[in-house]
Structures are given as C-alpha cells and as structure tokens.
Motif scaffolding. Sequence first.
Motif, short mmCIF file in Angstrom:
data_model
loop_
_atom_site.label_atom_id
_atom_site.label_comp_id
_atom_site.label_asym_id
_atom_site.label_seq_id
_atom_site.Cartn_x
_atom_site.Cartn_y
_atom_site.Cartn_z
N SER A 69 0.84 -1.20 0.00
CA SER A 69 0.00 0.00 0.00
C SER A 69 0.87 1.25 0.00
O SER A 69 1.99 1.23 0.50
CB SER A 69 -0.89 0.03 1.25
OG SER A 69 -1.72 -1.11 1.26
N ALA A 100 -3.23 -1.59 -1.11
CA ALA A 100 -3.03 -2.74 -2.01
C ALA A 100 -3.85 -3.91 -1.49
O ALA A 100 -3.98 -4.09 -0.28
CB ALA A 100 -1.56 -3.11 -2.07
N TYR A 104 -1.34 -8.88 -3.41
CA TYR A 104 -0.03 -8.33 -3.77
C TYR A 104 1.02 -9.44 -3.78
O TYR A 104 1.20 -10.14 -2.79
CB TYR A 104 0.35 -7.26 -2.74
CG TYR A 104 1.60 -6.49 -3.05
CD1 TYR A 104 1.72 -5.72 -4.20
CD2 TYR A 104 2.70 -6.53 -2.18
CE1 TYR A 104 2.88 -5.01 -4.47
CE2 TYR A 104 3.86 -5.83 -2.44
CZ TYR A 104 3.94 -5.06 -3.59
OH TYR A 104 5.09 -4.36 -3.87
#
Length: 460
Positions: A69, A100, A104
């Motif tokens: 993020s 995110a 991820y």
Amino acid sequence: MQRTKINVLLDQESGLDAVLIKGWVRTRRDSKSFSFIEINDGSSLKNIQVIADDGLANYDDIRKLTTGSAVAVQGVLAPSKGGGQQWEIQATDVAIISAAPETYPLQKKRHTDEFLRTIAHLRPRTNKYGAAFRIRSELAYAVHHYFRERGFRYIHTPILTGSDCEGAGEMFRVTTLNLADIPINDKQADYSQDFFGKEANLTVSGQLSAEMFALSLGDVYTFGPTFRAENSNTRRHAAEFWMIEPEMAFCDLAGNMDLGEDLIKNLIRFVMDHSPDDLALFARFVDKTLMATLDNIVTSEFERLPYRDAVAILEKSGQSFKFPVGFGCDLQTEHERYLTEQHVKKPVILYDYPASIKPFYMRVNDDQETVAAMDILVPSIGEIIGGSQREERLEVIEARMEAMGMEKETYWWYLESRQFGTVPHSGFGLGFERLLMLVTGISNIRDVIPFPRTPGSIDF
Ligand code: 4AD
Ligand code: MG
C-alpha cells in the motif's frame, strides 16, 4: 510541506519536528495502542519505521494497511526506542494514497529469481532488485564521470545502421515493408523499396561511428544500447544490452589495455565508495566471496598474456573441457574462466588473437597471422571487454575486407578515414551488464536488466 526521501532522513544528525515522507508499506504489526509500519520509498535499502498511535483519526484504516500500500506520512523524526535503527517517525498524520489488496505478489518471504522474472514490473520493489538497480544507476553515472575527468567526449552513435560492425551477421532487421507481401527482385527482398532504400538493422556496436569521432575529437566514448540476435540462451548473453565503447586516437594496443584495466578498477571502486549498503546486501545474501573478489580486482595488476600462450596453458592444463582448444579456436567461457579463476586467479588480458576469428577492422600484426586484439577476462564472468587496435593502413584493411568477401562500397565512408589523416587508434567495448554482474555477484544477466530481452522472451 516538502517530501523528504528516506535516505536523506536516515543521514540526519539530529531529530526533526516535522517531516513528510511518501512510500510503500513493507510490513506492519500492531501492539495494544500502536501500529508499527515499515515504509520504503526506493531511495535506499533501509526502511523507516513509522509509529501510528490510536489517537489518529483514521487509525482503524491504518490497522488494515497491507504490504504494497502507498502512504504519505507526516510526523516527528525522533530517536528510535527499538533496536536496529537510529530514527523513527512518530506519525501525526498517515494519509492512505492507495491500499493494495491481499493478492499483492511480493510477500515477506524470499522469492526465487525465476519467479521474480515473471513479475519484472514489481521486482524492483524487493530489497535485492532495488539494490541492483540503484547500483546500475550509480555505475552509469560513474562511467560518464570517469571519462569526463579524463577529457573524453561523449558521442551519441546511431542505433539504426546500414553496416555490420562485427561482421557476425547477428543483427535484428528493421523494416517497414509489409511482411505479408514483400517486394521481390531477383528472388531477394527488394530493400530499395524499404524505408531507407536499403537494408537496415539495429546496431551491434557503435564502434565504426566512434572511430570517425576519435579521428576528429581525439578521445571519445559511446555508452548506449546495442542489439544482437545471437541465439545463445546463456546466463551472460542478452539480445539487448548496453556497451561502453571508448575510442582513442594516437593510441596503440598497450594503451588500450591500460585504459580497460584502469576503467574497470575505477568503476568498481566508485560503487564500493558510493553504494556500500546496497553492495553489502549482495556480499551477504548473493555471493559470500564478493568483497574479496572485488578487492582482488581493484588491487591486482591484470595479467597480460598472448592468445598463443593462453592456448598452450589450456592444452597443458589437464582439464577436460567441453570444447577442444587449439590455436585458431574461439575461446569458450569455460576456457576463459579457467584462465582467470584457476590459472592466474585475477583478471587477465589476452591479446594477439588469430586473424581468422576476428573482424575486419583489427590491426594485422607483423606475423600476418594474428591481429592486435585484446579481451579482458574476469573471474566468474569470463570476457567482459573486447577491443583492439584498429587497422589504420588503407591497403591492408581493403585486402582484408576483400579476403573476407565484404562489400567495400557499404563502408566507403569508413575507408575514407584511412585515406585522410589516418592515425593509429584503438578502442574497446565493455559490456555494462557483465560489469554489473561482476560488481553484484548476480549470476544471470536477466537479473541486472530492468526488462531483459532474450531469445523467446520480450514480455514487459
Ligand atoms: O567483444 P565485442 O563483440 O566487441 C565489440 O562489439 C567491439 N566492436 C567493441 C569495440 O571495440 N568498440 O563486445 C564487447 C563486449 C563483450 O566483451 C561483452 O562484455 C559484451 O560486450 N557483450 C555482451 N553482453 C551481453 N550480451 C551479449 N549478447 C553480449 N555480447 C557482447
Ligand atoms: Mg568479444
């Protein structure tokens, strides 16, 4: 408020009342009333720890932040209470730029190089690849710094070319002809109808152009991308790679070797001085012998060995090589590595190669059998530099081209330089990626190129 980069913050002598950083979350963990967020902004290997307390208005959202993020953090730079780092940021505001999802791909565990190649767009966010590409940047700067300090001029040589410098025919054709309906003349593609009115390719080397400028400006260099359609899927060949090519007027083969040796030593020293943290990562996790190898290279005098003697050494070595050796053979990586790693145990410069295996532009020696070529071989890589003194005598180079069946007309401009004020001159090509492999200990060329191009692979 102005953003500060983490590498700058970590260098602070004392704390600061107000800082703003922007970066990506590497990890986060919570305690009773705090969230500890490790942030990295790519400016250095090191993260900075941000402490967000439950008094922050968006604390509930902060506690949901996951790896990857993006955040903007304002706060106070204060001495860290935990071990391991000098500074931390006590956040007064944590703005979430984008969160995110859990999908991820870069989680905290160590990923293999092979997996990371499949996500080349994300791999520079890992410690290892971040470090590799920061070093790549430093090294590129070091190249320009080195030459500028020594009075070399930087020349931009063309990428599209009508001539084949190395004569090895490993070129990528460039055309705007309709491939489904190629104009034919005499059973051959009719390039007179192509964009340039003749065959064009991506360059394999900037050398021929650089020579023209050395014969005008004295000492010059090019540093740019080159392309080779060699179908060799090895760990040290790429289809697109960068080459550093100095070219010096009034310089013989010995002077050329001196420059090659000095350049390699200086570039390595530059990285040792300017990227100690990034380099330490490679010495710790990638190649435990890295610092010893680099120290050995910068402190030792490179061995200089005629090709003929090198072949004799290989023949007497008692090694069982995959490829046989003998005078006239092109040395393979296994031979090169034996010479530098086992025989002299330091870099070695081989010179005076058989004319039969070298391109037309190399200067013919008095023995008529060899040319004034030189290759620099280094441990774990093999050939890192290839160069020569150039044939400056018009009759000799013309005879050589004829013997090799080359079309002299294509090279008319090159040959004119041997007519008008021709002088002894020399140069070489240093493979930038091979140098990076040497400096980092990374063993596959695909891992020192942001988006590598190799046979069958042009993703990203
Ligand atoms: O030995 P090479 O082919 O020399 C030349 O191109 C000369 N025209 C250079 C000159 O004299 N100006 O290539 C030079 C160096 C090699 O020693 C190697 O380090 C690198 O370029 N190189 C490659 N690197 C990555 N992938 C490839 N396919 C490479 N081919 C050569
Ligand atoms: Mg070569």
